[in-house]
Design a protein around this motif. Structure first.
Motif, PDB file in Angstrom:
ATOM      1  N   ARG A 180       3.678  11.536   1.268  1.00  0.00           N
ATOM      2  CA  ARG A 180       3.275  10.124   0.861  1.00  0.00           C
ATOM      3  C   ARG A 180       4.640   9.349   0.485  1.00  0.00           C
ATOM      4  O   ARG A 180       5.664   9.814   0.210  1.00  0.00           O
ATOM      5  CB  ARG A 180       2.479  10.505  -0.381  1.00  0.00           C
ATOM      6  CG  ARG A 180       1.987   9.149  -1.053  1.00  0.00           C
ATOM      7  CD  ARG A 180       1.219   9.128  -2.323  1.00  0.00           C
ATOM      8  NE  ARG A 180      -0.014   9.863  -1.972  1.00  0.00           N
ATOM      9  CZ  ARG A 180      -0.337  11.268  -2.479  1.00  0.00           C
ATOM     10  NH1 ARG A 180       0.563  11.923  -3.253  1.00  0.00           N
ATOM     11  NH2 ARG A 180      -1.539  11.592  -2.370  1.00  0.00           N
ATOM     12  N   TRP A 190       9.187   5.315  -3.009  1.00  0.00           N
ATOM     13  CA  TRP A 190       9.286   6.853  -3.247  1.00  0.00           C
ATOM     14  C   TRP A 190       8.604   7.637  -2.213  1.00  0.00           C
ATOM     15  O   TRP A 190       7.135   7.523  -1.949  1.00  0.00           O
ATOM     16  CB  TRP A 190       8.581   6.618  -4.787  1.00  0.00           C
ATOM     17  CG  TRP A 190       9.306   6.114  -5.727  1.00  0.00           C
ATOM     18  CD1 TRP A 190       9.399   4.864  -6.175  1.00  0.00           C
ATOM     19  CD2 TRP A 190      10.639   6.704  -6.237  1.00  0.00           C
ATOM     20  NE1 TRP A 190      10.452   4.407  -7.071  1.00  0.00           N
ATOM     21  CE2 TRP A 190      11.133   5.582  -7.163  1.00  0.00           C
ATOM     22  CE3 TRP A 190      11.354   7.689  -6.249  1.00  0.00           C
ATOM     23  CZ2 TRP A 190      12.379   5.705  -7.961  1.00  0.00           C
ATOM     24  CZ3 TRP A 190      12.091   8.067  -7.145  1.00  0.00           C
ATOM     25  CH2 TRP A 190      12.697   7.205  -7.802  1.00  0.00           C
ATOM     26  N   THR A 191       8.959   8.931  -2.020  1.00  0.00           N
ATOM     27  CA  THR A 191       8.306  10.039  -1.373  1.00  0.00           C
ATOM     28  C   THR A 191       7.872  11.142  -2.064  1.00  0.00           C
ATOM     29  O   THR A 191       8.663  11.584  -3.115  1.00  0.00           O
ATOM     30  CB  THR A 191       9.006  10.198  -0.197  1.00  0.00           C
ATOM     31  OG1 THR A 191      10.298  10.913  -0.612  1.00  0.00           O
ATOM     32  CG2 THR A 191       9.535   9.022   0.639  1.00  0.00           C
ATOM     33  N   SER A 195       0.640  -1.151   0.048  1.00  0.00           N
ATOM     34  CA  SER A 195      -0.150  -0.067  -0.176  1.00  0.00           C
ATOM     35  C   SER A 195       0.749   1.324  -0.089  1.00  0.00           C
ATOM     36  O   SER A 195       1.981   1.297   0.471  1.00  0.00           O
ATOM     37  CB  SER A 195      -0.951  -0.057   1.305  1.00  0.00           C
ATOM     38  OG  SER A 195      -1.695  -0.870   1.423  1.00  0.00           O
ATOM     39  N   ALA A 196       0.344   2.444  -0.662  1.00  0.00           N
ATOM     40  CA  ALA A 196       0.921   3.524  -0.458  1.00  0.00           C
ATOM     41  C   ALA A 196       0.550   4.166   0.939  1.00  0.00           C
ATOM     42  O   ALA A 196      -0.723   4.009   1.135  1.00  0.00           O
ATOM     43  CB  ALA A 196       0.474   4.561  -1.548  1.00  0.00           C
ATOM     44  N   SER A 225       5.269   5.529  -1.227  1.00  0.00           N
ATOM     45  CA  SER A 225       4.706   4.486  -2.130  1.00  0.00           C
ATOM     46  C   SER A 225       5.158   3.158  -1.655  1.00  0.00           C
ATOM     47  O   SER A 225       6.004   3.293  -0.449  1.00  0.00           O
ATOM     48  CB  SER A 225       5.199   4.485  -3.606  1.00  0.00           C
ATOM     49  OG  SER A 225       6.485   4.355  -3.671  1.00  0.00           O
ATOM     50  N   SER A 226       4.749   2.069  -1.829  1.00  0.00           N
ATOM     51  CA  SER A 226       4.947   0.830  -1.334  1.00  0.00           C
ATOM     52  C   SER A 226       6.577   0.579  -1.811  1.00  0.00           C
ATOM     53  O   SER A 226       7.199  -0.306  -0.977  1.00  0.00           O
ATOM     54  CB  SER A 226       4.224  -0.324  -2.015  1.00  0.00           C
ATOM     55  OG  SER A 226       4.338  -0.226  -3.448  1.00  0.00           O
TER      56      SER A 226
END
Length: 115
Positions: free
Chosen positions: A50, A56-57, A32-33, A52-53
């Protein structure tokens, strides 16, 4: 069923730091993100950060260089390290999980920054 529980909010003086933690239940965390949003009184809920799985931000413009989001998939936990806090950061901070077309929210944790 996913449940998100935030902790780590509180009262801090301007220039101080806090680390928010969001613990997730369920078995979809690693795919999940995850994100942190915040909402101040009378304002819309805005994205803070945010991840990512795959790690990545991205960050809201107002927190770039001050806040850092990270995740620990083994613990199903996402963190938000907040440094150089200012009164403008005062808000309820919400944890968010997105998996496919499904979205989950935590109950929020209050962060108050005094001047």
């Amino acid at each position: 069923q996913v449940r998100l529980v935030e902790s780590g909010g509180g009262l801090v003086q301007a220039g101080g730091s806090l680390r928010l933690t969001c613990a997730a239940s369920g078995n979809t965390f690693s795919i999940s993100a995850m994100a942190w949003y915040r909402q101040a009184p009378g304002k819309p809920r805005d994205l803070v950060a945010r991840i990512s799985s795959n790690g990545w931000t991205n960050y809201g413009d107002s927190v770039k260089g001050r806040f850092t989001i990270s995740r620990d998939n083994a613990k199903s936990t996402v963190y938000l390290q907040m440094n150089s806090l200012s009164p403008e950061d005062t808000a309820v901070y919400y944890c968010n999980q997105v998996w496919g077309f499904t979205e989950y929210w935590g109950q929020g944790t209050q962060v108050t920054v005094s001047s």
